[in-house]
Design an enzyme around this catalytic site. Structure first.
Site, PDB file in Angstrom:
ATOM      1  N   GLY A  49      18.813 -31.123 -25.937  1.00 57.36           N
ATOM      2  CA  GLY A  49      18.522 -30.265 -24.806  1.00 57.36           C
ATOM      3  C   GLY A  49      17.038 -30.086 -24.556  1.00 57.36           C
ATOM      4  O   GLY A  49      16.638 -29.395 -23.636  1.00 57.36           O
ATOM      5  N   CYS A  50      16.227 -30.695 -25.388  1.00 58.78           N
ATOM      6  CA  CYS A  50      14.776 -30.628 -25.227  1.00 58.78           C
ATOM      7  C   CYS A  50      14.296 -31.954 -24.652  1.00 58.78           C
ATOM      8  O   CYS A  50      14.756 -33.020 -25.068  1.00 58.78           O
ATOM      9  CB  CYS A  50      14.084 -30.379 -26.565  1.00 58.78           C
ATOM     10  SG  CYS A  50      14.547 -28.826 -27.337  1.00 58.78           S
ATOM     11  N   ALA A  51      13.377 -31.898 -23.716  1.00 62.52           N
ATOM     12  CA  ALA A  51      12.845 -33.126 -23.124  1.00 62.52           C
ATOM     13  C   ALA A  51      12.004 -33.895 -24.148  1.00 62.52           C
ATOM     14  O   ALA A  51      11.992 -35.113 -24.157  1.00 62.52           O
ATOM     15  CB  ALA A  51      12.012 -32.800 -21.892  1.00 62.52           C
ATOM     16  N   SER A  52      11.321 -33.166 -25.020  1.00 63.54           N
ATOM     17  CA  SER A  52      10.521 -33.810 -26.061  1.00 63.54           C
ATOM     18  C   SER A  52      11.345 -33.877 -27.345  1.00 63.54           C
ATOM     19  O   SER A  52      12.442 -33.331 -27.425  1.00 63.54           O
ATOM     20  CB  SER A  52       9.221 -33.026 -26.291  1.00 63.54           C
ATOM     21  OG  SER A  52       9.514 -31.691 -26.596  1.00 63.54           O
TER      22      SER A  52
END
Length: 137
Positions: A49-52
């Site tokens: 769920g994190c872009a990074s």
């Protein structure tokens, strides 16, 4: 219910009027964190769920919750440091009672994070809460 370390961050933010300064402070907090051992950067510790790239490695000793974390993005690494100040050292029952949204709002982050970073922050908080809830069960 916030930890003393988190309160110090809140106080620092109160003196920083400019958002560029606040972003620099968040980045500096992340830089001050020790790196996560590469052996702990595995699928089980990766936060979806994190872009990074984000890894959180929780540790529970008795009833006390803490975690290590790292990200490949400097601002996100700083957000991990802020969450560490908010959650680490709390009992498991305290962890699940923390209103992370309200606490982070005290920093004014809700209005200044991109949608992707906000989603990533929510995903990190959800991971922390789910680990604590699972340990309480």
């Amino acid at each position: 219910m916030a930890q003393d370390r988190f309160e110090e961050i809140v106080e620092t933010f109160e003196f920083l009027d400019d958002w560029e300064d606040r972003y620099r402070e968040v980045i500096d907090l992340g830089k001050a964190m020790p790196p996560l051992d590469d052996a702990l950067k595995v699928p089980a510790t990766k936060v979806d769920g994190c872009a990074s790239q984000v890894w959180l490695h929780p540790t529970i000793e008795g009833e006390v919750f803490t975690f290590e974390g790292e990200s490949d993005a400097m601002i996100v690494r700083g957000l991990i440091a802020v969450l560490h100040a908010l959650y680490s050292g709390l009992s498991l029952s305290e962890v699940v009672k923390v209103d992370a949204g309200a606490e982070m709002a005290r920093l004014g982050l809700n209005d200044h994070l991109s949608a992707q970073r906000s989603n990533g922050l929510r995903a990190m908080v959800e991971r922390i809460r789910s680990v604590a809830n699972a340990a309480l069960s």
